[in-house]
Design a protein around this motif. Structure first.
Motif, PDB file in Angstrom:
ATOM      1  N   ALA A   1       0.856  -1.193   0.000  1.00  0.00           N
ATOM      2  CA  ALA A   1       0.000   0.000   0.000  1.00  0.00           C
ATOM      3  C   ALA A   1       0.887   1.236   0.000  1.00  0.00           C
ATOM      4  O   ALA A   1       1.991   1.220   0.532  1.00  0.00           O
ATOM      5  N   THR A   2       0.362   2.312  -0.600  1.00  0.00           N
ATOM      6  CA  THR A   2       1.111   3.558  -0.695  1.00  0.00           C
ATOM      7  C   THR A   2       0.185   4.741  -0.460  1.00  0.00           C
ATOM      8  O   THR A   2      -0.957   4.733  -0.896  1.00  0.00           O
ATOM      9  N   LYS A   3       0.730   5.747   0.199  1.00  0.00           N
ATOM     10  CA  LYS A   3      -0.016   6.979   0.438  1.00  0.00           C
ATOM     11  C   LYS A   3       0.897   8.155   0.110  1.00  0.00           C
ATOM     12  O   LYS A   3       2.046   8.202   0.574  1.00  0.00           O
ATOM     13  N   LEU A   4       0.410   9.094  -0.695  1.00  0.00           N
ATOM     14  CA  LEU A   4       1.162  10.294  -1.040  1.00  0.00           C
ATOM     15  C   LEU A   4       0.603  11.476  -0.257  1.00  0.00           C
ATOM     16  O   LEU A   4      -0.619  11.629  -0.157  1.00  0.00           O
ATOM     17  N   THR A   5       1.495  12.317   0.261  1.00  0.00           N
ATOM     18  CA  THR A   5       1.087  13.530   0.953  1.00  0.00           C
ATOM     19  C   THR A   5       1.878  14.693   0.380  1.00  0.00           C
ATOM     20  O   THR A   5       3.112  14.647   0.362  1.00  0.00           O
ATOM     21  N   LYS A   6       1.166  15.721  -0.097  1.00  0.00           N
ATOM     22  CA  LYS A   6       1.822  16.922  -0.612  1.00  0.00           C
ATOM     23  C   LYS A   6       1.740  18.019   0.439  1.00  0.00           C
ATOM     24  O   LYS A   6       0.685  18.258   1.005  1.00  0.00           O
ATOM     25  N   THR A   7       2.876  18.677   0.673  1.00  0.00           N
ATOM     26  CA  THR A   7       2.915  19.803   1.601  1.00  0.00           C
ATOM     27  C   THR A   7       3.466  21.018   0.863  1.00  0.00           C
ATOM     28  O   THR A   7       4.594  20.976   0.361  1.00  0.00           O
ATOM     29  N   PRO A   8       2.676  22.095   0.757  1.00  0.00           N
ATOM     30  CA  PRO A   8       3.168  23.313   0.097  1.00  0.00           C
ATOM     31  C   PRO A   8       4.377  23.887   0.818  1.00  0.00           C
ATOM     32  O   PRO A   8       4.492  23.798   2.047  1.00  0.00           O
ATOM     33  N   MET A   9       5.278  24.479   0.066  1.00  0.00           N
ATOM     34  CA  MET A   9       6.527  24.986   0.617  1.00  0.00           C
ATOM     35  C   MET A   9       6.296  25.955   1.775  1.00  0.00           C
ATOM     36  O   MET A   9       7.020  25.909   2.773  1.00  0.00           O
ATOM     37  N   GLU A  10       5.296  26.807   1.677  1.00  0.00           N
ATOM     38  CA  GLU A  10       5.075  27.799   2.731  1.00  0.00           C
ATOM     39  C   GLU A  10       4.634  27.179   4.060  1.00  0.00           C
ATOM     40  O   GLU A  10       4.698  27.807   5.106  1.00  0.00           O
ATOM     41  N   GLN A  11       4.233  25.901   4.051  1.00  0.00           N
ATOM     42  CA  GLN A  11       3.825  25.225   5.278  1.00  0.00           C
ATOM     43  C   GLN A  11       4.935  24.356   5.888  1.00  0.00           C
ATOM     44  O   GLN A  11       4.737  23.749   6.931  1.00  0.00           O
ATOM     45  N   LEU A  12       6.085  24.333   5.247  1.00  0.00           N
ATOM     46  CA  LEU A  12       7.181  23.487   5.718  1.00  0.00           C
ATOM     47  C   LEU A  12       7.973  24.146   6.837  1.00  0.00           C
ATOM     48  O   LEU A  12       8.107  25.368   6.881  1.00  0.00           O
TER      49      LEU A  12
END
Length: 104
Positions: free
Chosen positions: A54-65
């Motif tokens: 199983a795989t899960k992708l999570t995107k985090t915008p640069m301004e939230q890092l």
């Protein structure tokens, strides 16, 4: 990778379950790939099977890092964030089910 949490199936193969986190940068996002994996080692050969369960992708915008993640993005050293953890077969199937629920 250290193999210390394995299940001996028979004298010919050993099964290891593990989670893995890896990262890459795309557009203005840091993408985390979280996967649950099953690895089979065959004692009579050098063959190893590695199956992603199983795989899960999570995107985090640069301004939230956080600053740590921003530095990684700037330097391109994504491997510094990568991690892997051995887990039991039971936990592997629990995580697979959880990911299926979250992604449907």
């Amino acid at each position: 990778m250290l193999i210390h949490n394995h299940l001996l199936i028979n004298s010919e193969q050993t099964v290891n379950y593990y989670t893995k986190k890896s990262y890459f940068y795309t557009g203005d996002n840091l993408v985390e790939i979280y996967s649950v994996n099953k690895q089979i080692f065959y004692s009579n050969s050098s063959m190893v099977e590695d199956e992603v369960m199983a795989t899960k992708l999570t995107k985090t915008p640069m301004e939230q890092l956080t600053s740590e993640y921003k530095l990684v993005m700037e330097t391109g050293t994504y491997d510094d964030l990568a991690s892997s953890e051995n887990i039991s077969e039971k936990r592997a199937y629990e995580l697979v089910k959880q990911i299926e629920i979250e992604t449907t």
